[in-house]
Design a protein around this motif. Structure first.
Motif, PDB file in Angstrom:
ATOM      1  N   SER A   1      16.935 -23.298   6.674  1.00 14.73           N
ATOM      2  CA  SER A   1      18.321 -23.386   6.199  1.00 14.73           C
ATOM      3  C   SER A   1      18.878 -21.995   5.960  1.00 14.73           C
ATOM      4  CB  SER A   1      18.422 -24.219   4.905  1.00 14.73           C
ATOM      5  OG  SER A   1      17.826 -23.550   3.804  1.00 14.73           O
TER       6      SER A   1
ATOM      7  N   LEU B   1      16.843 -26.526   2.181  1.00 17.67           N
ATOM      8  CA  LEU B   1      18.272 -26.671   1.877  1.00 17.67           C
ATOM      9  C   LEU B   1      18.679 -25.765   0.718  1.00 17.67           C
ATOM     10  CD1 LEU B   1      18.513 -30.574   2.174  1.00 17.67           C
ATOM     11  CD2 LEU B   1      19.145 -28.891   3.908  1.00 17.67           C
TER      12      LEU B   1
ATOM     13  N   SER C   1      20.134 -33.857   2.432  1.00 17.57           N
ATOM     14  CA  SER C   1      21.386 -33.108   2.477  1.00 17.57           C
ATOM     15  C   SER C   1      21.815 -32.736   1.063  1.00 17.57           C
ATOM     16  CB  SER C   1      22.489 -33.931   3.160  1.00 17.57           C
ATOM     17  OG  SER C   1      23.681 -33.195   3.300  1.00 17.57           O
TER      18      SER C   1
ATOM     19  N   THR D   1      22.724 -33.850  12.785  1.00 17.63           N
ATOM     20  CA  THR D   1      22.189 -32.694  12.085  1.00 17.63           C
ATOM     21  C   THR D   1      23.181 -31.985  11.179  1.00 17.63           C
ATOM     22  OG1 THR D   1      22.745 -31.259  13.952  1.00 17.63           O
ATOM     23  CG2 THR D   1      20.529 -32.227  13.936  1.00 17.63           C
ATOM     24  N   ARG D   2      24.469 -32.245  11.334  1.00 16.48           N
ATOM     25  CA  ARG D   2      25.461 -31.477  10.580  1.00 16.48           C
ATOM     26  C   ARG D   2      26.681 -32.341  10.302  1.00 16.48           C
ATOM     27  NH1 ARG D   2      25.486 -25.798   8.882  1.00 16.48           N
ATOM     28  NH2 ARG D   2      27.623 -25.328   8.291  1.00 16.48           N
TER      29      ARG D   2
ATOM     30  N   PRO E   1      17.052 -32.669   9.111  1.00 13.69           N
ATOM     31  CA  PRO E   1      16.627 -31.974   7.903  1.00 13.69           C
ATOM     32  C   PRO E   1      15.191 -32.245   7.494  1.00 13.69           C
ATOM     33  CG  PRO E   1      18.831 -32.817   7.610  1.00 13.69           C
ATOM     34  CD  PRO E   1      18.329 -33.368   8.919  1.00 13.69           C
TER      35      PRO E   1
ATOM     36  N   GLN F   1      18.978 -27.509   9.455  1.00 12.28           N
ATOM     37  CA  GLN F   1      20.211 -28.051   8.889  1.00 12.28           C
ATOM     38  C   GLN F   1      21.297 -28.221   9.941  1.00 12.28           C
ATOM     39  OE1 GLN F   1      21.260 -24.920   6.088  1.00 12.28           O
ATOM     40  NE2 GLN F   1      22.702 -24.048   7.542  1.00 12.28           N
TER      41      GLN F   1
END
Length: 365
Positions: free
Chosen positions: A48, A90, A134, A229-230, A275, A285
């Motif tokens: 991350s 993260l 997340s 993923t995002r 993640p 991330q």
């Protein structure tokens, strides 16, 4: 904010003048410095990246259970903080550049608030019973939200170790605040949907639901229900990015969920789809993000050694496919991408963290 001007760039690192817009320099970015998380271990992966609010510092978490802190103005790594007992994933700056919030990969599934100055933990946030997938901090307060594989979305405040609220949802996987901090988006992979909630009334039903199943069937049929993923709002609040691991990325209208463009040009996967993997090992991330002006998306190219740039103001091709406007070469893969919120620079990572600056400024004395 469509065409905003970036503030001045760091004085001690060669960079553009304050009058330069992102659109003036976007094609000229080049990698200028690269940092490995460990000189002894070439197999460490960065999982991350995050800049602080002022764009002065970057924190990179690695699967060697350390965090590396970089000073952007100095252009160097200033500290490596180990978290061998709990692991780290993260890693996110709070609104204080000396505090980092991160998820755990060992012992339990708590979130931990770290003081970087004395390398001690300020607070633990306990409430999840499975891996956190997340983390999103509110742009306007000390509130933050976490999603977990325990099928919950939890609301927190940095000042209290106790949850402020909780939602039970089917596979909530990614979460994002809009720029106003009043709306949260929650992505559920297994249901192929994105839910929008009024953050002040999160216990009420979502005020909008975007069904991505038809879009997945059309654009990403081999990875339906997985490989997201995002999740990110553009800074003007108009668009919503859903990054995927393999085929490309969705840019949706943030108000009605209409597909604005599907960003193509990737050549396969960077190899770190999500993640947290089924083994619990942190993988990444996401390899795409908006630039601060909200116009461009910078992303990885899969297994090729380059970064891609898409201009969301361009008219997509037939079928809503949007090709990259630029391909920026580098020497390694781009598995993670993060744009500096204040300066004309961005960072990418895979086995090393790479700083990118516009080419003319990188040659300036």
């Amino acid at each position: 904010m469509a065409e905003t001007t970036q503030p001045s760039t760091p004085q001690q690192a060669p960079a553009p003048q304050s009058t330069q817009k992102v659109s003036d320099v976007i094609r000229s970015y080049r990698p200028t410095k690269a940092f490995r998380p460990s000189k002894q271990d070439s197999h460490v992966h960065i999982t991350s990246l995050d800049f602080d609010d002022q764009g002065d510092y970057l924190v990179a978490a690695g699967d060697d259970e350390t965090m590396q802190v970089f000073d952007i103005k100095e252009g160097k790594s200033t500290k490596t903080v180990p978290s061998k007992k709990y692991g780290v994933h993260l890693a996110r700056f709070t609104h204080h550049s000396r505090q980092v919030l991160h998820a755990s990969t060992k012992v339990d599934d708590s979130l931990r608030l770290l003081d970087l100055h004395n390398e001690s933990y300020i607070r633990y946030f306990t409430g999840h019973s499975d891996k956190v997938t997340s983390l999103a901090l509110s742009p306007g307060s000390d509130a933050f939200i976490s999603c977990s594989k325990d099928d919950t979305v939890t609301m927190w405040d940095l000042s209290s170790r106790n949850p402020q609220g909780k939602l039970k949802l089917a596979t909530p996987y990614l979460v994002a605040f809009d720029p106003s901090a009043s709306v949260i988006a929650i992505a559920s992979q297994s249901t192929s949907s994105v839910l929008l909630y009024d953050f002040r009334n999160y216990d009420k039903p979502p005020f909008a639901t975007f069904d991505l199943a038809p879009l997945e069937e059309r654009f990403t049929p081999s990875t339906r229900g997985r490989a997201w993923t995002r999740l990110e709002f553009s800074n003007d609040g108009k668009n919503l990015l859903i990054g995927t691991d393999y085929h490309g990325h969705f840019v949706l209208d943030a108000f009605d969920g209409r597909l604005r463009a599907f960003l193509v040009g990737k050549n396969g996967s960077p190899g770190r789809a999500a993640p947290v993997s089924s083994s619990g090992k942190p993988l990444g991330q996401g390899d795409a993000c908006f630039t601060p002006d909200g116009r461009y998306v910078i992303g990885g190219s899969g297994d090729q050694f380059e970064a891609l740039v898409w201009d969301t103001h361009q008219t997509p091709e037939h079928g809503n496919f949007l090709q990259p406007m630029a391909r920026l070469p580098q020497r390694g893969r781009t598995a993670l991408v993060e744009c500096n919120p204040r300066y004309n620079m961005f960072a990418t990572a895979d086995r090393e963290t790479v700083f990118w600056l516009p080419e003319d400024s990188s040659k300036a004395s």
